[in-house]
Design a protein around this motif. Structure first.
Motif, PDB file in Angstrom:
ATOM      1  N   LEU A 177      -1.847 -18.878  -0.267  1.00 16.43           N
ATOM      2  CA  LEU A 177      -0.793 -18.928  -1.267  1.00 16.43           C
ATOM      3  C   LEU A 177       0.160 -17.770  -1.002  1.00 16.43           C
ATOM      4  O   LEU A 177      -0.269 -16.614  -0.886  1.00 16.43           O
ATOM      5  CB  LEU A 177      -1.399 -18.807  -2.665  1.00 16.43           C
ATOM      6  N   THR A 178       1.442 -18.065  -0.894  1.00 18.07           N
ATOM      7  CA  THR A 178       2.449 -17.031  -0.679  1.00 18.07           C
ATOM      8  C   THR A 178       2.916 -16.531  -2.037  1.00 18.07           C
ATOM      9  O   THR A 178       3.515 -17.271  -2.811  1.00 18.07           O
ATOM     10  CB  THR A 178       3.652 -17.583   0.105  1.00 18.07           C
ATOM     11  N   LEU A 179       2.629 -15.263  -2.318  1.00 20.17           N
ATOM     12  CA  LEU A 179       2.928 -14.695  -3.625  1.00 20.17           C
ATOM     13  C   LEU A 179       4.168 -13.819  -3.567  1.00 20.17           C
ATOM     14  O   LEU A 179       4.301 -12.985  -2.666  1.00 20.17           O
ATOM     15  CB  LEU A 179       1.757 -13.835  -4.105  1.00 20.17           C
ATOM     16  N   PRO A 180       5.076 -13.956  -4.528  1.00 22.97           N
ATOM     17  CA  PRO A 180       6.200 -13.016  -4.629  1.00 22.97           C
ATOM     18  C   PRO A 180       5.739 -11.752  -5.326  1.00 22.97           C
ATOM     19  O   PRO A 180       5.146 -11.799  -6.401  1.00 22.97           O
ATOM     20  CB  PRO A 180       7.217 -13.785  -5.480  1.00 22.97           C
ATOM     21  N   ARG A 181       5.960 -10.618  -4.707  1.00 25.85           N
ATOM     22  CA  ARG A 181       5.577  -9.338  -5.306  1.00 25.85           C
ATOM     23  C   ARG A 181       6.811  -8.700  -5.921  1.00 25.85           C
ATOM     24  O   ARG A 181       7.733  -8.296  -5.210  1.00 25.85           O
ATOM     25  CB  ARG A 181       4.962  -8.411  -4.254  1.00 25.85           C
ATOM     26  N   SER A 182       6.820  -8.573  -7.239  1.00 24.20           N
ATOM     27  CA  SER A 182       8.049  -8.165  -7.921  1.00 24.20           C
ATOM     28  C   SER A 182       8.122  -6.684  -8.220  1.00 24.20           C
ATOM     29  O   SER A 182       9.176  -6.164  -8.526  1.00 24.20           O
ATOM     30  CB  SER A 182       8.163  -8.927  -9.245  1.00 24.20           C
ATOM     31  N   LYS A 183       6.989  -5.973  -8.179  1.00 27.68           N
ATOM     32  CA  LYS A 183       6.994  -4.570  -8.596  1.00 27.68           C
ATOM     33  C   LYS A 183       6.642  -3.694  -7.406  1.00 27.68           C
ATOM     34  O   LYS A 183       5.530  -3.216  -7.268  1.00 27.68           O
ATOM     35  CB  LYS A 183       5.995  -4.366  -9.727  1.00 27.68           C
ATOM     36  N   ASN A 184       7.612  -3.504  -6.526  1.00 30.30           N
ATOM     37  CA  ASN A 184       7.353  -2.728  -5.321  1.00 30.30           C
ATOM     38  C   ASN A 184       8.282  -1.539  -5.292  1.00 30.30           C
ATOM     39  O   ASN A 184       9.494  -1.686  -5.149  1.00 30.30           O
ATOM     40  CB  ASN A 184       7.568  -3.596  -4.070  1.00 30.30           C
ATOM     41  N   ILE A 185       7.726  -0.354  -5.445  1.00 35.31           N
ATOM     42  CA  ILE A 185       8.545   0.857  -5.573  1.00 35.31           C
ATOM     43  C   ILE A 185       9.336   1.166  -4.305  1.00 35.31           C
ATOM     44  O   ILE A 185      10.346   1.840  -4.345  1.00 35.31           O
ATOM     45  CB  ILE A 185       7.642   2.050  -5.943  1.00 35.31           C
ATOM     46  N   ARG A 186       8.879   0.654  -3.176  1.00 30.82           N
ATOM     47  CA  ARG A 186       9.534   0.979  -1.920  1.00 30.82           C
ATOM     48  C   ARG A 186      10.661   0.000  -1.573  1.00 30.82           C
ATOM     49  O   ARG A 186      11.368   0.179  -0.621  1.00 30.82           O
ATOM     50  CB  ARG A 186       8.499   0.997  -0.777  1.00 30.82           C
ATOM     51  N   ASN A 187      10.789  -1.047  -2.330  1.00 26.22           N
ATOM     52  CA  ASN A 187      11.787  -2.045  -1.992  1.00 26.22           C
ATOM     53  C   ASN A 187      12.150  -2.819  -3.246  1.00 26.22           C
ATOM     54  O   ASN A 187      11.290  -3.436  -3.864  1.00 26.22           O
ATOM     55  CB  ASN A 187      11.218  -3.004  -0.931  1.00 26.22           C
TER      56      ASN A 187
END
Length: 548
Positions: free
Chosen positions: A245-255
């Motif tokens: 499953l390809t998950l969108p990661r929304s809380k990424n401090i580096r990007n």
């Protein structure tokens, strides 16, 4: 453990952080060449950076001259702070924020004498001044954890970790998420599995199907609800008879852009996604996997958002949970109501399942580093807040939800009303009429071979009691239950201690996620909890039949 910190790091090394590319001076030059107004050099300790938007220059002093007589190598800490400063710029952190972080961490190093055990009292008193607001104390602790996590070779005494983590959690100590009761969760779970077991004639069936996907995905993978809503339509990837499953990661401090992560999922989940894709692909083209008739009300109708899901969940409760299965929500406990198995005291909310998933992963024996990755945490220490909920699982009903990620739906769904609605009104004729009836001190055994797989009869699947047994040995049976609850809490405490060891020492080769011996301890610890939980559940199930 040593009182002083020694690091085998040269100024040309990048071993302590895999995100660093090139020597410190090379990275400084790259930033300058990118037209960032940084005045800095590896050999100097007074740096500055100009913020054009606010017309302000931010200064940082890396000198530890006042500490030259103290028990740590100031050059190494200076180098680490400079390297972290550059990384924060590379990750586009605001100039005000990054200079504030550097100053606070430098102050902590100063006050603690380089995280020396002898300096811990002064460190707590001065750094976490009790006059500070809890939010400020929590932020200062967060800066330190981020720096410590950055320095992969920096080993500090465990008491410092415990102290910093205590202040890191202080902000949320009075506002820990309140989870619904296990009975509310179990009833909702059974409604979901029963309703979606086979396609209903209900015209809303496929419109409600995102609820089924949410329950089966987010109870296992600890993703945020907005990440679930942002699943792409083509989120499923097949590979060598497995599915990812390809998950969108929304809380990424580096990007600030959405990153994507691939996670292995079960065939059951994959097949349910494929089925849903087939059913909705002919409706309209959308960017997201999920869609309902309500998406036409969006400003961007091609996407499914949090509001869509929250509205859909409310509608599912109204149309299915309340109207179809006749449950009643007791919204205000101050209002008189009649006790009933149909009562619900709180709805399951969209992000509750993320908490269930974190607890589930801990109880599966996952290493904290792997849990952090699956949960999309930037810091491994973020999961500490979920430890507050681990004893939530002491409630034996939840064994039906978490054992080996097999939530016993097959056993329970077909007898939904029997198990939940009329559980306390069951007669015991089916148990008493068992063919084999071998008397025991309390109750009887139904196994003709008496090949008992456990140490005590009470925890065996072949053990039965009659109403007379229950009445005669009531006090002893409840003493056994109390003792088993104590055993379970002890097992939970041991697992939590292992988990904290993995958190505090995840950079240590003895406790990192690649160490097979430590991973074995985690798995054995989780097995002990699940065994104790399962035994308690079965014991309560036998005994509580006679409670009313």
């Amino acid at each position: 453990m040593k009182d002083t910190i020694t690091l085998e790091i040269s100024s040309n090394s990048t071993h302590f952080n895999e995100n660093l590319f090139g020597t410190l001076q090379e990275r400084i030059e790259r930033i300058k060449n990118a037209n960032i107004p940084l005045v800095a050099d590896e050999s100097t300790n007074n740096w500055s950076i100009y913020d054009e938007y606010f017309s302000q220059t931010h200064f940082v002093d890396f000198n530890f001259e006042a500490l030259s007589s103290k028990l740590f190598d100031t050059k190494q800490f200076t180098f680490l702070l400079k390297s972290w400063f550059i990384l924060l710029i590379e990750n586009s952190l605001s100039y005000h924020s990054l200079t504030k972080k550097i100053r606070q961490v430098k102050k902590a190093i100063d006050l603690s004498n380089g995280f020396n055990l002898l300096g811990i009292d002064n460190f707590e008193t001065d750094y976490f001044d009790n006059k500070l607001e809890p939010n400020t104390q929590q932020s200062k602790a967060a800066y330190l954890l981020e720096f410590i996590d950055f320095c992969q070779d920096l080993i500090i005494p465990e008491v410092y970790f415990e102290l910093i983590l205590r202040y890191y959690q202080i902000k949320n100590s009075t506002s820990i998420r309140k989870l619904p009761s296990s009975h509310d969760v179990l009833k909702f779970s059974l409604v979901v599995e029963t309703y979606f077991e086979k396609e209903q004639k209900d015209p809303e069936y496929w419109n409600f199907y995102p609820i089924y996907l949410w329950w089966n995905i987010t109870n296992i993978i600890p993703i945020r609800i907005n990440e679930f809503c942002n699943l792409k339509f083509d989120c499923l990837i097949a590979s060598d008879e497995s599915f990812f499953l390809t998950l969108p990661r929304s809380k990424n401090i580096r990007n600030q852009k959405i990153n994507y992560d691939k996670i292995l999922i079960s065939d059951k989940v994959a097949n349910s996604i494929k089925l849903y894709q087939q059913k909705v692909s002919c409706l309209k083209q959308t960017k997201t996997l999920l869609q309902t008739t309500s998406t036409s009300q969006n400003n961007k109708p091609e996407v499914f958002n949090y509001r869509n899901f929250a509205g859909l969940l409310d509608k599912f409760y109204k149309k299915v949970v309340y109207e179809k299965y006749n449950f009643k929500l007791i919204e205000d406990n101050s209002v008189a109501y009649t006790e009933s198995p149909y009562n619900l005291y709180r709805k399951v909310r969209p992000n509750d399942t993320r908490h269930f998933a974190f607890l589930n992963l801990m109880l599966q024996g996952y290493h904290p580093s792997e849990i952090a990755r699956l949960g999309g945490h930037n810091s491994i220490y973020s999961q500490m807040s979920y430890h507050n909920h681990l004893e939530y699982w002491v409630d034996s009903d939840l064994i039906r939800l978490i054992m080996n990620q097999k939530r016993y739906f097959n056993d329970l769904s077909n007898e939904f009303y029997k198990e939940i609605i009329f559980k306390n009104a069951l007669s015991t004729t089916t148990e008493i009429s068992d063919g084999v009836h071998i008397p025991l001190e309390i109750g009887y055994c139904t196994d003709p071979l008496q090949d008992c797989p456990v140490d005590e009869h009470y925890f065996c699947k072949h053990w039965r009691i009659t109403i007379e047994d229950y009445q005669r040995h009531h006090n002893k049976l409840h003493a056994i239950i109390t003792n088993q609850e104590s055993v379970l809490r002890l097992c939970i405490e041991k697992l939590l201690n292992l988990h904290k060891t993995g958190l505090f020492h995840h950079k240590n080769n003895l406790y990192n996620e690649k160490n097979s011996e430590f991973n074995y301890q985690l798995i054995e610890g989780s097995k002990a909890v699940k065994d104790a939980l399962y035994q308690l559940a079965k014991l309560k199930e036998r005994v509580e039949t006679y409670e009313k």
